[in-house]
Design an enzyme around this catalytic site. Structure first.
Site, PDB file in Angstrom:
ATOM      1  CG  HIS A 157      13.178  31.822  16.371  1.00 40.23           C
ATOM      2  ND1 HIS A 157      11.838  31.808  16.059  1.00 40.23           N
ATOM      3  CD2 HIS A 157      13.813  31.271  15.313  1.00 40.23           C
ATOM      4  CE1 HIS A 157      11.672  31.258  14.874  1.00 40.23           C
ATOM      5  NE2 HIS A 157      12.855  30.927  14.398  1.00 40.23           N
ATOM      6  CE  LYS A 180       3.510  32.415  28.604  1.00 37.52           C
ATOM      7  NZ  LYS A 180       3.553  32.990  27.260  1.00 37.52           N
ATOM      8  NE  ARG A 181      11.000  24.518  28.365  1.00 37.13           N
ATOM      9  CZ  ARG A 181      11.935  23.745  27.824  1.00 37.13           C
ATOM     10  NH1 ARG A 181      11.697  23.086  26.702  1.00 37.13           N
ATOM     11  NH2 ARG A 181      13.118  23.603  28.414  1.00 37.13           N
ATOM     12  CE  LYS A 198       9.196  31.340  27.603  1.00 36.13           C
ATOM     13  NZ  LYS A 198       8.550  31.825  26.369  1.00 36.13           N
ATOM     14  CB  THR A 202       3.094  31.234  18.825  1.00 29.36           C
ATOM     15  OG1 THR A 202       3.812  30.266  19.599  1.00 29.36           O
ATOM     16  CG2 THR A 202       4.024  31.817  17.774  1.00 29.36           C
ATOM     17  CE  LYS A 258       0.226  28.032  19.180  1.00 28.81           C
ATOM     18  NZ  LYS A 258       1.456  27.493  19.793  1.00 28.81           N
TER      19      LYS A 258
HETATM   20  C1  26W Z   1      21.030  27.190  22.278  1.00 30.23           C
HETATM   21  C2  26W Z   1      19.799  26.567  22.698  1.00 30.23           C
HETATM   22  C3  26W Z   1      18.576  27.261  22.245  1.00 30.23           C
HETATM   23  C4  26W Z   1      17.508  26.510  21.836  1.00 30.23           C
HETATM   24  C5  26W Z   1      16.351  27.118  21.414  1.00 30.23           C
HETATM   25  C6  26W Z   1      18.485  28.628  22.197  1.00 30.23           C
HETATM   26  C7  26W Z   1      17.342  29.238  21.771  1.00 30.23           C
HETATM   27  C8  26W Z   1      16.268  28.496  21.374  1.00 30.23           C
HETATM   28  C9  26W Z   1      15.019  29.154  20.852  1.00 30.23           C
HETATM   29  C10 26W Z   1      15.385  30.432  20.154  1.00 30.23           C
HETATM   30  C11 26W Z   1      13.995  29.365  21.894  1.00 30.23           C
HETATM   31  C12 26W Z   1      12.628  29.649  21.325  1.00 30.23           C
HETATM   32  O1  26W Z   1      11.832  28.749  21.166  1.00 30.23           O
HETATM   33  N1  26W Z   1      12.304  30.923  21.057  1.00 30.23           N
HETATM   34  C13 26W Z   1      10.914  31.319  20.829  1.00 30.23           C
HETATM   35  O2  26W Z   1      10.619  31.324  19.439  1.00 30.23           O
HETATM   36  C14 26W Z   1       9.232  31.568  19.235  1.00 30.23           C
HETATM   37  C15 26W Z   1       8.958  31.419  17.761  1.00 30.23           C
HETATM   38  O3  26W Z   1       9.512  32.479  17.044  1.00 30.23           O
HETATM   39  C16 26W Z   1       8.835  32.929  19.774  1.00 30.23           C
HETATM   40  O4  26W Z   1       7.449  33.074  19.634  1.00 30.23           O
HETATM   41  C17 26W Z   1       9.217  33.049  21.246  1.00 30.23           C
HETATM   42  O5  26W Z   1       8.965  34.350  21.714  1.00 30.23           O
HETATM   43  C18 26W Z   1      10.685  32.699  21.433  1.00 30.23           C
HETATM   44  O6  26W Z   1      11.023  32.660  22.808  1.00 30.23           O
END
Ligand code: 26W
Length: 818
Positions: free
Chosen positions: A366, A557-558, A563, A665, A669
């Site tokens: 992701h 968003k975060r 971003k 995503t 929406k």
């Molecule tokens: C190590 C901690 C950590 C926790 C969460 C690292 C990375 C994450 C995720 C990968 C962050 C995340 O939510 N990524 C998002 O995933 C979405 C679903 O696929 C994408 O639409 C977003 O672009 C992406 O940032």
């Protein structure tokens, strides 16, 4: 022949029967009668009345899976960002209107009690929300699936804004109980940590097997939540694990007077499911995080194997009957854990265990952000999971041999694909582990998948060509259109009938209505009503009055530098400056909304929130721009707030540095709810543009390969800034304290960063962004044209339904018929 037994308890669904059951639930399950019932009691009773009807379907679905011996999908995710469930469940069961009527006869307003339900916020952002959309879509398209995760007592923190700064507070979503879940005390598995590994040898001294003797032990107890698909066709299970002590109280210690020490085990077990890590990208490199990852992966695997053995007897058929999906690397420890169970517990040899393991797992990546790629110190691993570390070494030896044998990998390349990072403190690379232990590795948008092949996984892609594939993300139209935007849903049904409600691609039929002036007016009226609702909420929460006829421009968003909320805020400052300098011009009234949480340890993200609030305060108070520009930072952005904000948006801000947003995503929406997008060629924006057409989206800025070229060939942000008068002015104002008179230096460092390296290309993209915003203004003045394009957006984004995404996973990864 199957004997169809009628359900003897079959419940009626007319309003009278529902009302009777609500009263019965109130009386016999909560011990209340209507005269003393609080709104929370009514909420719980309403949920329970519908829940009983769901259970019938739940049992049916489970029976069907067993009888038809279907392949099962297990979705392992450390996050499920669900939000509220009541509206979702009522509406998918087709009971929304009957429940409304039933409650009305009891003098209860369903919309009022709906707002009392807390958000289940067991996730950070996109990855967690995707897992929730997928759960709903798997039930909708009829896939026998279980979600597995952790039942965090404290989910995502609640964000308050104090004097413009983010303050994090614990969210206690279980305070009033959770009527959706079923505790399964009997479904408990032992989980170990630490200890040592013993080698068992036969009489001849040959190694027979390894036995891990953990030093610590605790229990994972299951809590099940039913997940209802559209039209209630199938009900799947979300199983969340909670940590419990094997011995709740150490009696010896207690009797010896050590009352606190007696609870040690209990507290340790509790800690595992205590709180969600609130970091969505930066490394959460703490021991507790690794413990959480192993805890839920190990519990889930025991559960999966037990179910498989009870229906198939033997584990050799595992990949034919079971697909386990890893939502990012967070559950990647499941790979060595399955190897351990197959070899050490079920006596298989390495080769067979490895074949079954690879055949069973699939992994979704992701993010490409280097700081978000998980690695764990070998030392920590050895201490916590000694047997898993041995297995990882064995896997590594095996697959590096395979790589060397191809003759295509030199030493440097071997070092790059190794599961162990060797430079400066040895670490386990979870991405590489997930890659080699899975038969499928997918990205979440076409661009992201291409970049995976070219960057992080270039070498592994060469070794296993064909393993990487793309599955562009999707969103469930039930939550993100039917429930959150009933006005638009009703209008679409009037125009094109109900087919789109079962097949989002049928939204295409709406295209023809874009040229229909009377339809456009109705479409505009729906948007207007949604904006009035958001304006009312803004007035109530922040005391800010808004004109719903202004353009509602939204970025939610975060908060993350990639971003580029900062780009958005700087543009607002530049616009503010322009309006003040040229009051005679015909400005388009705008409200710029921002919302989102920052990781508590992410300094710059928190500073950006403060800047948004500082800028908002100054602009909103200035009579010179009154009615023309407002800036609103909406506190505590979450799923429920998204459901109100997205339907009210005219303009959707999707402005990440190209190449850095895996998919996004929110972008989908907004488009589905009739907002136009201003965005970069990043993530799924690229595919949204292809679907809606170049004329119906505003694209600006550098493309991903241009960003890469800037970075590698040297980019001089200072020169760019010198050349742009507007940008220079805006940066000077922020940097010199115009928005922070109480602490003029507050933003100096943030702005200096733009001059010095500007890693996220804010300066490089500024002029293009600002210019495109003025094109947005120009279109806004032509209201029929604006709405024509907005309608085309709604009509053409049906492809981004998560039903489509899930069907692709089922067919191309899991091998499950749909
Ligand atoms: C190590 C901690 C950590 C926790 C969460 C690292 C990375 C994450 C995720 C990968 C962050 C995340 O939510 N990524 C998002 O995933 C979405 C679903 O696929 C994408 O639409 C977003 O672009 C992406 O940032």
């Amino acid at each position: 022949m199957t004997t169809e037994l009628q359900n003897p308890f079959e419940l009626k669904t007319d309003p009278q029967s529902l009302a009777a059951d609500i009263l019965s639930a109130l009386r016999y399950r909560s011990g209340k009668d209507p005269t003393v019932a609080t709104p929370y009691d009514w909420l719980a009773a309403s949920i329970k009345a519908v829940r009983d009807r769901i259970i019938d379907q739940w049992i049916e679905s489970t029976k069907e899976t067993y009888e038809q011996d279907e392949k099962r999908v297990y979705y392992l995710s450390l996050e499920f960002l669900i939000g509220r469930l009541m509206r979702d469940a009522f509406s998918n069961m087709g009971l929304m209107e009957d429940m409304r009527a039933a409650l009305a006869t009891l003098g209860v307003d369903i919309d009022l009690i709906a707002t009392l339900e807390p958000d289940a916020a067991l996730g950070n952002g996109g990855l967690g929300r995707l897992a929730a959309c997928f759960m709903e879509s798997m039930a909708t398209v009829g896939i026998p699936a279980h979600g597995y995760g952790i039942r965090y007592k404290n989910g995502m923190f609640r964000q308050e804004i104090h004097d413009g700064w983010q303050v994090e507070l614990p969210e206690t979503w279980l305070e009033h109980g959770n009527p959706w879940e079923f505790e399964r005390r009997e479904r408990a598995f032992e989980i170990g940590f630490g200890g040592s590994v013993e080698s068992i040898t036969d009489k001849a001294g040959r190694l027979e097997r390894h036995v891990w003797k953990p030093q610590e032990r605790l229990l994972a107890v299951a809590y099940d939540t039913p997940v209802v698909g559209w039209r209630g066709n199938r009900v799947n299970t979300l199983r969340l694990w909670s940590g419990h002590p094997v011995d709740p109280i150490l009696l010896d210690a207690f009797n010896a007077g050590d009352h606190i020490g007696a609870l040690r085990e209990s507290n340790k077990a509790d800690a595992l499911s205590r709180v969600l890590y609130p970091a969505d990208s930066s490394e959460a490199g703490q021991e507790l995080r690794l413990r959480q990852e192993y805890f839920f992966s190990a519990a889930s695997l025991q559960d999966i194997l037990q179910r498989h053995i009870s229906s198939h007897g033997d584990l050799s058929s595992l990949p034919d009957r079971v697909a386990i999906h890893l939502n990012d690397t967070h559950p990647a420890i499941a790979i060595p854990e399955l190897m351990r169970l197959l070899m050490d517990v079920h006596g298989m040899d390495f080769d067979k265990a490895w074949r079954l393991t690879r055949g069973t797992f699939a992994y979704t990546n992701h993010t490409l952000l280097p700081e978000a790629l998980e690695t764990w110190p070998v030392q920590l691993f050895e201490r916590l999971l000694p047997r898993h570390m041995q297995i990882i070494y064995a896997i590594n030896a095996e697959f590096l041999l395979e790589a060397r044998a191809t003759g295509n990998f030199n030493d440097q390349q071997i070092r790059r694909i190794s599961l162990i990072h060797e430079e400066g403190g040895r670490r386990v690379r979870m991405g590489n582990l997930a890659f080699v232990g899975s038969h499928s590795v997918n990205g979440v948008s076409a661009l992201h998948t291409d970049l995976m092949k070219e960057t992080v996984f270039a070498d592994l892609h060469r070794l296993y060509p064909g393993r990487i594939n793309n599955k562009t993300n999707g969103i469930t139209p039930r939550r993100w259109l039917f429930q959150s935007n009933p006005g638009l849903t009703g209008l679409i049904r009037e125009a094109i009938g109900d087919r789109f409600m079962d097949d989002a691609a049928a939204l295409k039929d709406l295209d023809a209505f874009a040229d229909d002036a009377s339809f456009r007016e109705k479409f505009a009226a729906v948007k207007r009503a949604n904006k009035e609702r958001l304006a009312a909420l803004t007035a109530e929460r922040l005391g800010i009055r808004l004109d719903p006829s202004a353009m509602f421009d939204i970025q939610i968003k975060r908060i993350h530098e990639y971003k580029r909320q900062l780009l958005n805020i700087i543009e607002a400052v530049a616009l503010y400056d322009q309006i003040r300098s040229h009051p005679e011009r015909d400005w388009v009234p705008r409200v710029k909304f921002l919302g989102g949480k920052a990781a508590p340890s992410y300094h710059n993200a928190k500073l950006i929130i403060k800047l948004a609030n500082d800028v908002a305060r100054v602009i909103n108070r200035d009579p010179a721009v009154r009615g023309l520009l407002k800036v609103v930072f909406m506190p505590n952005y979450n799923v429920s707030l998204a459901e109100v904000m997205i339907p009210a948006a005219d303009l959707s801000e999707q402005i990440s540095t190209a190449g850095m947003e895996a998919s996004g995503t929110g972008n989908m929406k907004f488009a589905l709810n009739g907002a136009l997008t201003i965005g970069t060629l990043d993530g799924a924006n690229v595919e949204i543009k292809q679907c809606v057409g170049d004329d119906n989206i505003f694209i600006f800025g550098l493309a991903a390969e241009e960003v890469a070229r800037h970075r590698s060939q040297g980019y001089e942000p200072r020169q760019v800034i010198e050349r742009s008068h507007e940008l220079r002015q805006a940066l000077a104002a922020i940097s010199s304290g115009v928005f922070s008179p109480d602490e003029p230096e507050r933003y100096r460092g943030l702005i200096d960063g733009l001059y010095q390296h500007d890693w996220f290309m804010v300066a490089a993209d500024f002029d293009s962004f600002a210019e495109t915003q003025r094109q947005v203004d120009a279109l806004w003045r032509n209201s029929p044209e604006w709405h024509r394009k907005a309608i085309h957006n709604v009509a053409r984004v049906g492809w981004f339904s998560s039903d489509r995404t899930i069907r692709q996973y089922a067919e191309e990864i899991w091998g499950v018929p749909v």
